[in-house]
Design a protein around this motif. Structure first.
Motif, PDB file in Angstrom:
ATOM      1  N   UNK B 177     -27.441  47.836  23.571  1.00 54.00           N
ATOM      2  CA  UNK B 177     -26.050  47.501  23.298  1.00 54.00           C
ATOM      3  C   UNK B 177     -26.003  46.718  21.997  1.00 54.00           C
ATOM      4  N   UNK B 178     -25.224  47.199  21.044  1.00 58.02           N
ATOM      5  CA  UNK B 178     -25.262  46.573  19.719  1.00 58.02           C
ATOM      6  C   UNK B 178     -23.997  45.793  19.366  1.00 58.02           C
ATOM      7  N   UNK B 179     -22.898  46.074  20.031  1.00 59.51           N
ATOM      8  CA  UNK B 179     -21.692  45.330  19.669  1.00 59.51           C
ATOM      9  C   UNK B 179     -20.474  45.892  20.361  1.00 59.51           C
ATOM     10  N   UNK B 180     -19.311  45.488  19.885  1.00 62.61           N
ATOM     11  CA  UNK B 180     -18.092  45.973  20.493  1.00 62.61           C
ATOM     12  C   UNK B 180     -16.890  45.234  19.956  1.00 62.61           C
ATOM     13  N   UNK B 213     -20.527  49.071  22.658  1.00 61.62           N
ATOM     14  CA  UNK B 213     -21.119  50.307  22.153  1.00 61.62           C
ATOM     15  C   UNK B 213     -22.632  50.247  22.085  1.00 61.62           C
ATOM     16  N   UNK B 217     -23.509  54.592  18.776  1.00 59.51           N
ATOM     17  CA  UNK B 217     -22.064  54.460  18.628  1.00 59.51           C
ATOM     18  C   UNK B 217     -21.261  55.026  19.799  1.00 59.51           C
TER      19      UNK B 217
END
Lengths: 241, 241
Positions: B177-180, B213, B217
DNA sequence: ATTGAATATTGGTATAGACAACTATATTGC
DNA sequence: GCAATATAGTTGTCTATACCAATATTCAAT
């Protein structure tokens, strides 16, 4: 395209070059980039050097890679930075609305203990207190109370406050606001807020308390804002480390 | 310390090993690390491999480097991570409280139009719906509804959900999970929230809707949370660009 | 004692090559 | 036709080496 004799590192040149292609639209979201070996051969540089450029762009979220498939342009190019410190005027503009203000009150008060501590000044020291209604498209959006040490920003007038305070501070006084912290909580509007924001009693509101700092780390202002919950949502981008 | 025959990449082993030293306090903020060449010789690995480990830790803000001087441990390694994407468990831990959960409901539902669009899947596609009460120090803090595409994360069980979902996804499924993004607004608790959060009627609450995300992506989850306003404040760091 | 030059050490950039892991496509055998 | 296999292409990991750029240290000349 790539100048091996430039003092600028090759990987950095390639980075900028690829960024350019993305920003100019020659590489669209989802498009595959040439493979690392292709870049390597085309420019006569090592594959590891190509990788360094691509790794940086992946970290900046311009690209993503899939092993065995290739390297691709990120879907959501570059979102503007919310979690950026913006003035109300800037914030509304980004939302496509016209901002205006109504000055309710402008005075100099002595700092109480809590305020003095937050502004990092002496107790009873002089502080500008600016109370404004913030409107978007002429509808009340927030009640904002700004506190600034009078010794820090001298000669503030109600005229300046009616226009953009940030503009005056940054462009005229050449002070640079670099960042701050903000605490957000939910609450119910009090009587004053009900009246000034023109909302029903017991309406939910979002309370934000911001502290912003200058380059030299001195506290520039404390801002307490009460936003109408029916008109305002706060969005931030998150990153996982 | 370093196992060359392990399927885990060497640079990753070294990364974890250095992180361990920092977290256990054997390396304190400001301390200098052994030089890249020392690591290289000590473990019999290439200097470039050492660099890859160090570069990653620099990107994660555990370390910083100064050319000609050395590599050092960051002063404030954990301060920075607000606006960081954290799980509830991590968030509460950072606030010095013990987190727990009560599973209210765990089922697979067909996605309605809005959810399908948010998760970027087909309408009526299968979606895990996880409804949990989140507690801090055994007092209800938030009601959380998590939606995850069942095709993306297969074999989810209520057992896993009772423990840490993020841990399972990242450590077992190796999804990153890299961000959002997160949208925050204020509201008044509805009947269900009043009951489950054990608060009076008409209490103010903070509603947060998060979309996170993965590396490639794709949307991993949609989380709708309702936090008690009397128990939760949200703080972020701001930067001015 | 202080300055200044030489030397050593550190991280920064770049190369060339090797093999592994993964994906997609083409080919073979049935 | 279909499934298994081979092949080619991709990114991922790792090595060994070389030189550059910035800083720290050493030591000699003054």
């Amino acid at each position: 395209m790539i100048d091996k004799n430039s003092p600028i590192p090759i990987y950095h040149q390639l980075e900028e070059s690829i960024k350019q292609l993305i920003e100019s639209g020659q590489l669209k979201p989802g498009d595959a980039l040439p493979s690392e070996r292709e870049y390597s051969e085309q420019f006569g540089i090592s594959r590891m050097t190509v990788r360094q450029a691509i790794i940086n762009l992946v970290n900046e979220r311009f690209l993503y890679r899939v092993r065995g498939k290739g390297t691709f342009v990120m879907e959501q190019k570059f979102e503007q930075n919310l979690q950026g410190l913006t003035s109300f005027t800037e914030d509304m503009k980004a939302r496509g609305m016209e901002a205006s203000s109504k000055l309710i009150n402008f005075e100099i008060i002595p700092a109480d203990a809590k305020l003095a501590s937050a502004l990092n000044i002496q107790e009873h020291g002089p502080v500008y207190k600016i109370k404004r209604i913030r409107l978007a498209e002429n509808i009340p959006m927030a009640l904002e109370r700004t506190y600034i040490s009078a010794n820090l920003v001298q000669g503030l007038t109600s005229e300046i406050v009616k226009n953009s305070l940030y503009y005056y501070v940054e462009e005229t006084l050449h002070m640079k606001i670099v960042g701050g912290t903000q605490v957000i909580e939910a609450s119910i509007a009090n009587k004053e807020e009900v009246k000034l924001l023109e909302i029903p009693e017991l309406s939910p509101v979002m309370i934000m308390e911001r502290s912003s700092k200058l380059e030299d780390n001195t506290v520039f202002e404390i801002v307490k804002s009460t936003y109408r919950a029916d008109r305002y949502k706060f969005m931030i981008d998150l990153k996982r480390f």
